[in-house]
Design a protein around this motif. Structure first.
Motif, PDB file in Angstrom:
ATOM      1  N   GLU A   1      -4.558  -2.661   2.645  1.00 26.27           N
ATOM      2  CA  GLU A   1      -3.546  -3.582   3.182  1.00 26.27           C
ATOM      3  C   GLU A   1      -3.475  -4.773   2.233  1.00 26.27           C
ATOM      4  O   GLU A   1      -4.410  -5.578   2.204  1.00 26.27           O
ATOM      5  CB  GLU A   1      -3.959  -4.101   4.574  1.00 26.27           C
TER       6      GLU A   1
ATOM      7  N   GLN B   1      -8.123  -6.415   9.766  1.00 29.23           N
ATOM      8  CA  GLN B   1      -9.124  -5.405   9.404  1.00 29.23           C
ATOM      9  C   GLN B   1     -10.334  -5.506  10.320  1.00 29.23           C
ATOM     10  O   GLN B   1     -10.896  -4.512  10.747  1.00 29.23           O
ATOM     11  CB  GLN B   1      -9.600  -5.638   7.954  1.00 29.23           C
TER      12      GLN B   1
ATOM     13  N   SER C   1       0.858  -1.187   0.000  1.00 29.97           N
ATOM     14  CA  SER C   1       0.000   0.000   0.000  1.00 29.97           C
ATOM     15  C   SER C   1       0.895   1.239   0.000  1.00 29.97           C
ATOM     16  O   SER C   1       2.060   1.188   0.408  1.00 29.97           O
ATOM     17  CB  SER C   1      -0.927  -0.001   1.214  1.00 29.97           C
TER      18      SER C   1
END
Ligand SMILES: Nc1nc2c(ncn2[C@@H]2O[C@H](COP(=O)(O)OP(=O)(O)OP(=O)(O)O)[C@@H](O)[C@H]2O)c(=O)[nH]1
Length: 462
Positions: free
Chosen positions: A280, A296, A90
């Motif tokens: 991510e 997450q 990312s």
């Protein structure tokens, strides 16, 4: 979700390898075909698709699987590694002082993304400011201001000034107390020279640390030219993919990432300021392949709990365990779930739910659930405090009044009371289960969706 189709079709062909210890060329061909079909229908550039599938095929046929590794795990690992390679890390965004410039065509979601990103940085303890330089679209100023208010972040814009460069310069001065400056720019229907000139001038003044290209997930091959032109003029460091809640595509954005040799920074998954995820790659691809993404999920749960605590700091889950489970408790549970985002996305993050159970639900099951939670919340808003504390005292005349007040049917109110009863029964069962620590552990599990029911734990048919 982007490339959702890839996830489910890949799982299908990989499952055919179960129980096999060696893979044949036909097996690999079938898997590669599935990957190609899914990527092309998600609008990924054809040459990228070719490159990815060639790599997977070559590795699957030439590399020797470690002894004892089932064929399915071996191929899954190769696919995973090649997807990580394609999508990349990312975009680097340190949690410190910085200036971010947003670029993109009209309607791609820049203004919304500016507020979302500012909100995201604020959850990390930084003080962000949004600077709105869009003097082209009438209404952009009001929209940006309103969204910044919702995100509770600093804002600068000037509807009476038509010089975006001047606004950018002034904006940086006026928001000097902020740590993170996010500069929103105007878009046009197509890339026109004046747009490019304008953004170059803004870039000169702002001197951004990072320039992000905002792209609608539904964009197809047009992403390539756009990415190239913005990259040539201001240099693109990363991409924000928006509207992922509305399309299963997203391949155009991957093409843009490849074209600019950049990476993905954020994903936009709805119209609210909280509908944003930091990208991510590991978690993203794990979700894609149906492996679940616990990190997450943990972040969302934490956020949801924080928010619920801020909104109602006198609500204590422990009270639920002391005997009286009320409609107020149920409402808090539902708010905590809502704050975590759409249920289907939450389910994607729970290992085992992503591909398996979720795929077996009817397509609209998740929407119905979400819709139902929303309706229940509206109904509860029309109840008195006494009714919420002692739901058992709610009779026919109250049901009629509550339905009228909330604009719902009496049937809906009855359904809510029925749901409450079921949940109360479940809580009672927890209460009968030994030590307080044990009960608290169960409560936590319920709030984290670990109870196995897609998040609402004991909430029966949710
Ligand atoms: N469903 C959904 N809608 C989004 C998302 N991001 C933006 N939108 C919507 O897309 C529309 C355009 O978004 P804006 O943020 O106004 O786009 P913009 O790029 O600033 O537009 P211009 O200022 O005209 O260049 C708005 O209606 C937003 O609510 C998203 O992630 N999901």
């Amino acid at each position: 979700m982007v490339l959702d189709d890839l996830g489910s079709s890949l799982r299908g062909s990989l499952d055919k390898l179960r129980g096999k210890s060696r893979i044949s060329e036909e097996d690999v061909d079938e898997i590669v075909k599935e990957i190609q079909r899914s990527l092309i229908s998600a609008d990924v550039d054809i040459s990228l698709v070719q490159e990815l599938s060639d790599n997977i095929k070559e590795r699957a046929m030439e590399e020797e699987p470690p002894a004892g590794t089932p064929a399915r795990d071996f191929v899954l690992r190769i696919v995973y590694e090649e997807l990580v390679e394609l999508i990349g890390d990312s975009t680097e965004l340190p949690l410190e002082e910085q200036t971010i410039l947003l670029a993109g065509l009209q309607g791609s979601g820049k203004t919304t993304s500016a507020a979302k990103m500012a909100w995201w940085f604020s959850t990390k303890g930084l003080r962000p400011a949004v600077i709105q330089t869009d003097t082209f679209r009438p209404g952009a100023y009001d929209q940006a201001k309103e969204m910044a208010e919702r995100a509770e972040v600093d804002f600068y814009g000037n509807p009476d000034n038509d010089d975006p460069v001047e606004i950018a310069r002034k904006g940086l001065e006026e928001t000097e107390d902020a740590d993170v400056h996010i500069v929103d720019t105007a878009g046009r229907h197509a890339l026109e020279d004046d747009l490019i000139d304008e953004i170059e001038e803004i870039e000169d003044v702002v001197e951004p640390d990072t320039s992000l290209l905002v792209l609608d997930a539904a964009i197809g091959q047009g992403a390539k030219d756009q990415a190239q032109q913005f990259d040539e003029s201001i240099g693109i460091d990363g991409v924000v993919i928006t509207k992922l809640d509305g399309t299963a595509k997203g391949g155009g954005a991957l093409t843009a990432v490849d074209q600019t040799d950049s990476s993905i920074a954020f994903l936009g998954t709805g119209e609210e300021v909280q509908d944003v995820e930091r990208f991510e790659p590991d978690g993203f691809i794990s979700r894609l392949l149906g492996m679940g993404d616990l990190s997450q999920l943990a972040e969302r749960v934490e956020r949801a709990m924080q928010q619920t605590e801020i909104e109602e700091d006198d609500w204590d889950p422990e009270d639920m365990l002391q005997g009286q489970f009320t409609l107020n408790d149920m409402q808090k549970q539902m708010e905590a779930m809502n704050n975590m985002g759409p249920l289907d996305q939450v389910m994607d993050m729970i290992p085992g739910f992503g591909g398996g159970i979720k795929d077996q639900l009817p397509d609209d099951a998740m929407d119905v659930t979400q819709e139902r939670m929303r309706k229940f919340s509206v109904i509860m808003d029309s109840m008195t405090e006494a009714e919420k504390e002692y739901p058992k005292a709610i009779g026919a005349s109250q049901i009629e009044r509550i339905a009228r007040g909330s604009g719902t049917d009496e049937e809906d109110v009855r359904e809510l009371l029925q749901q409450y009863k079921m949940m109360e029964k479940t809580i009672k069962q927890f209460q009968g289960m030994g030590s307080e620590q044990e009960m608290q552990r169960m409560m936590k599990q319920m709030q984290q969706g670990g109870g196995g029911g897609g998040g609402m734990g004991g909430m029966g048919p949710f």
